[in-house]
Design a protein around this motif. Sequence first.
Motif, PDB file in Angstrom:
ATOM      1  N   TYR A  54       0.815  -1.225   0.000  1.00  0.00           N
ATOM      2  CA  TYR A  54       0.000   0.000   0.000  1.00  0.00           C
ATOM      3  C   TYR A  54       0.849   1.275   0.000  1.00  0.00           C
ATOM      4  CZ  TYR A  54      -4.217  -2.700   1.115  1.00  0.00           C
ATOM      5  OH  TYR A  54      -5.277  -3.575   1.075  1.00  0.00           O
ATOM      6  N   SER A  55       2.160   1.132   0.268  1.00  0.00           N
ATOM      7  CA  SER A  55       3.014   2.310   0.494  1.00  0.00           C
ATOM      8  C   SER A  55       2.407   3.192   1.576  1.00  0.00           C
ATOM      9  CB  SER A  55       3.211   3.111  -0.805  1.00  0.00           C
ATOM     10  OG  SER A  55       3.887   2.333  -1.765  1.00  0.00           O
ATOM     11  N   SER A  56       1.854   2.530   2.579  1.00  0.00           N
ATOM     12  CA  SER A  56       1.129   3.271   3.609  1.00  0.00           C
ATOM     13  C   SER A  56       0.905   2.369   4.822  1.00  0.00           C
ATOM     14  CB  SER A  56      -0.223   3.752   3.064  1.00  0.00           C
ATOM     15  OG  SER A  56      -1.090   4.129   4.098  1.00  0.00           O
ATOM     16  N   PHE A  57       1.198   2.906   6.022  1.00  0.00           N
ATOM     17  CA  PHE A  57       0.853   2.195   7.243  1.00  0.00           C
ATOM     18  C   PHE A  57      -0.664   2.174   7.441  1.00  0.00           C
ATOM     19  CE2 PHE A  57       5.185   3.483   9.167  1.00  0.00           C
ATOM     20  CZ  PHE A  57       5.793   2.377   8.596  1.00  0.00           C
ATOM     21  N   THR A  58      -1.326   3.240   6.980  1.00  0.00           N
ATOM     22  CA  THR A  58      -2.780   3.314   7.136  1.00  0.00           C
ATOM     23  C   THR A  58      -3.474   2.235   6.310  1.00  0.00           C
ATOM     24  OG1 THR A  58      -2.649   5.703   7.503  1.00  0.00           O
ATOM     25  CG2 THR A  58      -4.798   4.806   6.899  1.00  0.00           C
ATOM     26  N   GLY A  59      -3.052   2.076   5.058  1.00  0.00           N
ATOM     27  CA  GLY A  59      -3.646   1.038   4.215  1.00  0.00           C
ATOM     28  C   GLY A  59      -3.418  -0.349   4.785  1.00  0.00           C
ATOM     29  N   ALA A  60      -2.204  -0.586   5.293  1.00  0.00           N
ATOM     30  CA  ALA A  60      -1.909  -1.883   5.905  1.00  0.00           C
ATOM     31  C   ALA A  60      -2.773  -2.117   7.137  1.00  0.00           C
ATOM     32  CB  ALA A  60      -0.434  -1.954   6.269  1.00  0.00           C
ATOM     33  N   ALA A  61      -2.969  -1.060   7.930  1.00  0.00           N
ATOM     34  CA  ALA A  61      -3.779  -1.190   9.146  1.00  0.00           C
ATOM     35  C   ALA A  61      -5.217  -1.574   8.813  1.00  0.00           C
ATOM     36  CB  ALA A  61      -3.745   0.125   9.935  1.00  0.00           C
ATOM     37  N   GLU A  81      -6.251  -3.259   6.169  1.00  0.00           N
ATOM     38  CA  GLU A  81      -6.293  -4.649   5.712  1.00  0.00           C
ATOM     39  C   GLU A  81      -6.144  -5.626   6.875  1.00  0.00           C
ATOM     40  OE1 GLU A  81      -3.331  -7.648   3.350  1.00  0.00           O
ATOM     41  OE2 GLU A  81      -3.883  -5.811   2.287  1.00  0.00           O
ATOM     42  N   LEU A  82      -5.244  -5.311   7.809  1.00  0.00           N
ATOM     43  CA  LEU A  82      -4.940  -6.227   8.910  1.00  0.00           C
ATOM     44  C   LEU A  82      -5.855  -6.040  10.115  1.00  0.00           C
ATOM     45  CD1 LEU A  82      -1.032  -6.014   8.746  1.00  0.00           C
ATOM     46  CD2 LEU A  82      -2.514  -7.773   7.757  1.00  0.00           C
ATOM     47  N   LEU A  83      -6.725  -5.026  10.037  1.00  0.00           N
ATOM     48  CA  LEU A  83      -7.691  -4.754  11.113  1.00  0.00           C
ATOM     49  C   LEU A  83      -6.996  -4.447  12.435  1.00  0.00           C
ATOM     50  CD1 LEU A  83     -10.349  -7.517  10.299  1.00  0.00           C
ATOM     51  CD2 LEU A  83     -10.318  -5.130   9.559  1.00  0.00           C
ATOM     52  N   VAL A  84      -5.947  -3.633  12.355  1.00  0.00           N
ATOM     53  CA  VAL A  84      -5.260  -3.152  13.546  1.00  0.00           C
ATOM     54  C   VAL A  84      -5.076  -1.644  13.402  1.00  0.00           C
ATOM     55  CG1 VAL A  84      -4.070  -5.347  13.948  1.00  0.00           C
ATOM     56  CG2 VAL A  84      -2.982  -3.589  12.531  1.00  0.00           C
ATOM     57  N   THR A  85      -4.469  -1.004  14.398  1.00  0.00           N
ATOM     58  CA  THR A  85      -4.257   0.432  14.316  1.00  0.00           C
ATOM     59  C   THR A  85      -3.007   0.743  13.494  1.00  0.00           C
ATOM     60  OG1 THR A  85      -2.904   0.509  16.316  1.00  0.00           O
ATOM     61  CG2 THR A  85      -5.309   0.717  16.588  1.00  0.00           C
ATOM     62  N   GLN A  86      -2.949   1.982  13.017  1.00  0.00           N
ATOM     63  CA  GLN A  86      -1.769   2.417  12.280  1.00  0.00           C
ATOM     64  C   GLN A  86      -0.532   2.341  13.163  1.00  0.00           C
ATOM     65  OE1 GLN A  86      -2.143   6.303  10.523  1.00  0.00           O
ATOM     66  NE2 GLN A  86       0.051   6.515  10.211  1.00  0.00           N
ATOM     67  N   GLY A  87      -0.708   2.709  14.439  1.00  0.00           N
ATOM     68  CA  GLY A  87       0.416   2.656  15.372  1.00  0.00           C
ATOM     69  C   GLY A  87       0.955   1.248  15.548  1.00  0.00           C
ATOM     70  N   ALA A  88       0.038   0.263  15.563  1.00  0.00           N
ATOM     71  CA  ALA A  88       0.470  -1.128  15.719  1.00  0.00           C
ATOM     72  C   ALA A  88       1.287  -1.568  14.508  1.00  0.00           C
ATOM     73  CB  ALA A  88      -0.745  -2.030  15.898  1.00  0.00           C
ATOM     74  N   VAL A  89       0.860  -1.184  13.308  1.00  0.00           N
ATOM     75  CA  VAL A  89       1.619  -1.525  12.099  1.00  0.00           C
ATOM     76  C   VAL A  89       3.003  -0.899  12.146  1.00  0.00           C
ATOM     77  CG1 VAL A  89       1.746  -1.209   9.600  1.00  0.00           C
ATOM     78  CG2 VAL A  89      -0.421  -1.855  10.655  1.00  0.00           C
ATOM     79  N   SER A  90       3.061   0.386  12.519  1.00  0.00           N
ATOM     80  CA  SER A  90       4.342   1.092  12.593  1.00  0.00           C
ATOM     81  C   SER A  90       5.288   0.419  13.587  1.00  0.00           C
ATOM     82  CB  SER A  90       4.108   2.549  12.982  1.00  0.00           C
ATOM     83  OG  SER A  90       5.332   3.248  13.074  1.00  0.00           O
ATOM     84  N   ARG A  91       4.736   0.002  14.734  1.00  0.00           N
ATOM     85  CA  ARG A  91       5.576  -0.660  15.743  1.00  0.00           C
ATOM     86  C   ARG A  91       6.086  -2.007  15.235  1.00  0.00           C
ATOM     87  NH1 ARG A  91       1.641   1.599  19.076  1.00  0.00           N
ATOM     88  NH2 ARG A  91       0.443  -0.341  19.149  1.00  0.00           N
ATOM     89  N   HIS A  92       5.210  -2.768  14.548  1.00  0.00           N
ATOM     90  CA  HIS A  92       5.637  -4.051  13.997  1.00  0.00           C
ATOM     91  C   HIS A  92       6.769  -3.867  12.990  1.00  0.00           C
ATOM     92  CE1 HIS A  92       3.001  -6.899  15.859  1.00  0.00           C
ATOM     93  NE2 HIS A  92       1.886  -6.349  15.400  1.00  0.00           N
TER      94      HIS A  92
END
Length: 315
Positions: free
Chosen positions: A20-27, A29-40
């Motif tokens: 997605y070139s985006s933490f928001t798009g990934a969040a 799809e994965l049904l988590v928060t943007q912050g959680a994606v960034s931390r992962h």
Amino acid sequence: MRRKLPPLNALRAFEASGRYSSFTGAAKELLVTQGAVSRHVSSLEDWLGVKLFLRTHRGIELTRKGEAYIRALSVAFDQIDYATREARDQTEGSVLRLKVPPTFAMRWLVPRLTRFQSMHPGIELQVTTSHEPANFRQEDVDVSVHSHPFPPVDSGQHRLFREVLMPVCSPNLLKREPGLRCPKDLARHALLSSRHRPMDWSRWLIEAGITELDSPGSIDFDNAALAYQGAIDDLGVVIAVRALIEDDLRTGRLVAPFDLQVSTPGGYYLACSQVSSKSPQLVAFEEWLVKEAEDYERWVQPATEPFPGGASATR
């Protein structure tokens, strides 16, 4: 040898963020928060000891090492996805998941499916209808059919049949006054259409030599199947894709007041999931559908058959 693998959740977060070139798009799809994606992603970078993304004020960009890593991960995830589908299909039976437009499903595909079932009784079909093409990387779909206004750039899509536009109406409406003796007479009738095909009337009218036409009480439907049914029920004249109304023309539920048929640059295209390798049921369905479309195209070519109404013209 014991495998040395990073946490799976971190890999999923990175792979989705890269797509997605985006933490928001990934969040999303994965049904988590943007912050959680960034931390992962940060934990994965720490685990690897390399930077996978450049953080800028515009968003995120893959580094060179990130691009190489995501290419390898995408292949691995595709293989896992394919193996999972195969394992599930072995448990649940031979399942094929289709995503097709509503009108195509009702008026072209479903009437032909008995032939496929008789040839392959062991294959279970799950049919979903949507106006949006399938995203095979994000959806549990094996086969997608959708119309495209122009030939798609993606070489993995196979054209099933071209689009030929023609106005049609009920026999009752054709007999009624005011009549339909020439295309300009359409100004005295309601024009029916689908909001997903907003240019069809304009295309046909331009070929008929008409640049402006004001018609009373025109109706814009959510999908073409509703517009076709409206025409059958005497609501007005609908601009139709010929392949989707052949049965109505043959049975006389709909008639063509004019012989002018207009081919568009687009058509209906088939795309199949390319995950790993194609399953036997996918290959069987693809071959069958292509053959059905080829048979239809041979039968309808050239589209010059006379219909009740005006002078013969086909383009």
